[in-house]
Design a protein around this motif. Structure first.
Motif: not given
Ligand code: FMN
Length: 350
Positions: A77-82, A107-111, A130-132, A274-281, A286-288, A343-347
């Motif tokens: 289970i990937a770290p995800s906030a809140k 567990l996300s630091y932002r839990s 965590c982050y620094v 290996v991750s692009n942070h679910g395209a949130r950054q 993409f990881y492929v 839908a989104c996974t890291s490796l």
């Molecule tokens: C709602 C949400 C919150 C997230 N919060 C964090 C977080 O706090 N820290 C972190 O490292 N990644 C966070 N992520 C990213 C995920 O850990 C994960 O990398 C991403 O959803 C999957 O995309 P990936 O395949 O590029 O890794 C969050 C993703 C989502 C959808």
């Protein structure tokens, strides 16, 4: 939707209906115009299986080990906030789900539940992400608490010198609540506006006072992380500092090139995600693509890769894909079912 949901897309639709828009957008949104998010999904859909026939599959075993811990499937289970924005029990419920599925929760630091609450809630193997921070004492405090509470590894997310610009959050005027992990350390609450009552949906889901939606003049999450939290000067040399404050194994999350994978080996980390942070950054690849790059690196040894391969072998290390890391927890919580949102996974490579 007719009847019980039968696939993850239908669960996502249920989540959309159940959650206040501001929270649903936060969970499902990506950075900027969400072009990378679209690409992530398309690339994932584009993966096909090359099936071999007449192989005895009457007994299959998906179990594996990650950093020596046995898990039932190669899925973490990937770290995800809140998580409390999706379910009143938040990360405690997610940890229980991880334990039930016999896998690892990061567990996300932002839990919205504390490091300690999650630790005492179940016996799942847990890693801590965590982050620094600019104030290193805050990182040290969090990491040492995680170590004391029996978390088994530190996942340092390294793709966020500043938070991605998430347009939906900006439009929704999303702001930060006070995160319990930071109580007594730093205020994470960012709001200049007045407090609005939670919507009826939020009340129905039992959200607590500290996660009200704030009326504000724009999203302040980004500003908080850029100005107060993340240390944008973080570089490879700081991995040494991290090592000096924790004895736990360290994984780097957010690696997207073979150059950085090699550096990670050189500085001696225990694994990479290996991750692009679910395209949130931002517009990360993409990881492929990177998986292909790393596969070349370690397995095929293409001629132009010889030096790189030698570097890795000289460190007596081989990367092997160890697990998928899935950020599906919110959907598990909403639906009360151990179905994951794929839908989104890291490796994870170790
Ligand atoms: C709602 C949400 C919150 C997230 N919060 C964090 C977080 O706090 N820290 C972190 O490292 N990644 C966070 N992520 C990213 C995920 O850990 C994960 O990398 C991403 O959803 C999957 O995309 P990936 O395949 O590029 O890794 C969050 C993703 C989502 C959808």
């Amino acid at each position: 939707m007719e009847g019980e949901p039968v696939n993850v897309n239908e669960f996502q639709e249920l989540a959309r209906q159940a959650l206040p828009k501001i929270y649903y957008d936060y969970y499902s949104g990506g950075a900027e115009d969400e072009y990378t998010l679209k690409q992530n999904v398309e690339a994932f859909q584009g993966i096909t299986i090359r099936p071999r026939i007449l192989v005895d599959v009457s007994r299959i075993d998906l179990s594996t080990t990650v950093l020596g811990y046995q898990i039932s499937v190669p899925i973490l289970i990937a770290p995800s906030a809140k998580h409390k924005w999706a379910h009143p029990e938040g990360e405690v419920a997610t940890a229980r789900a991880a334990a039930l599925c016999d896998t690892i929760m990061i567990l996300s630091y932002r839990s919205t539940c504390t490091i300690e609450e999650v630790a005492s809630s179940c016996n799942a193997v847990r890693f801590f992400q965590c982050y620094v921070y600019k104030r290193r004492d805050i990182s040290a405090n969090l990491l040492q608490r995680a170590e004391r509470c029996g978390y088994k590894a530190i996942v340092l997310t390294v793709d966020s010198p500043r938070l991605g610009r998430r347009e939906k959050d900006i439009k929704n005027k999303m702001v930060n609540p006070q995160l319990k992990n930071f109580e007594g350390l730093i205020s994470t609450r960012v709001s200049t506006g007045s407090v609005e009552s939670p919507s009826w949906k939020a009340q129905l889901l039992g959200f607590t006072d500290d996660i009200h939606v704030y009326v504000d003049d724009g999203s302040k999450i980004e500003a908080f992380d850029a100005n107060t939290a993340f240390d944008a000067s973080l570089s490879w040399k700081d991995i040494g500092w991290l090592r000096s404050i924790t004895n736990l194994p360290v994984l780097l999350k957010g690696v997207l090139t073979h150059e950085d994978a090699i550096k990670a080996v050189e500085v001696g980390v225990d694994g990479i995600v290996v991750s692009n942070h679910g395209a949130r950054q931002g517009k990360g690849r993409f990881y492929v693509g990177i998986v292909m790059e790393l596969a070349l690196l370690v397995d095929l040894g293409a001629p132009w890769m010889t030096d790189i391969k030698a570097t890795i072998l000289s460190h007596q290390r081989r990367f092997t894909i160890q697990a998928f890391v899935i950020s599906s927890v919110s959907w598990i919580n909403i639906c009360f079912t151990p179905v994951v949102f794929l839908a989104c996974t890291s490796l994870l490579y170790t």
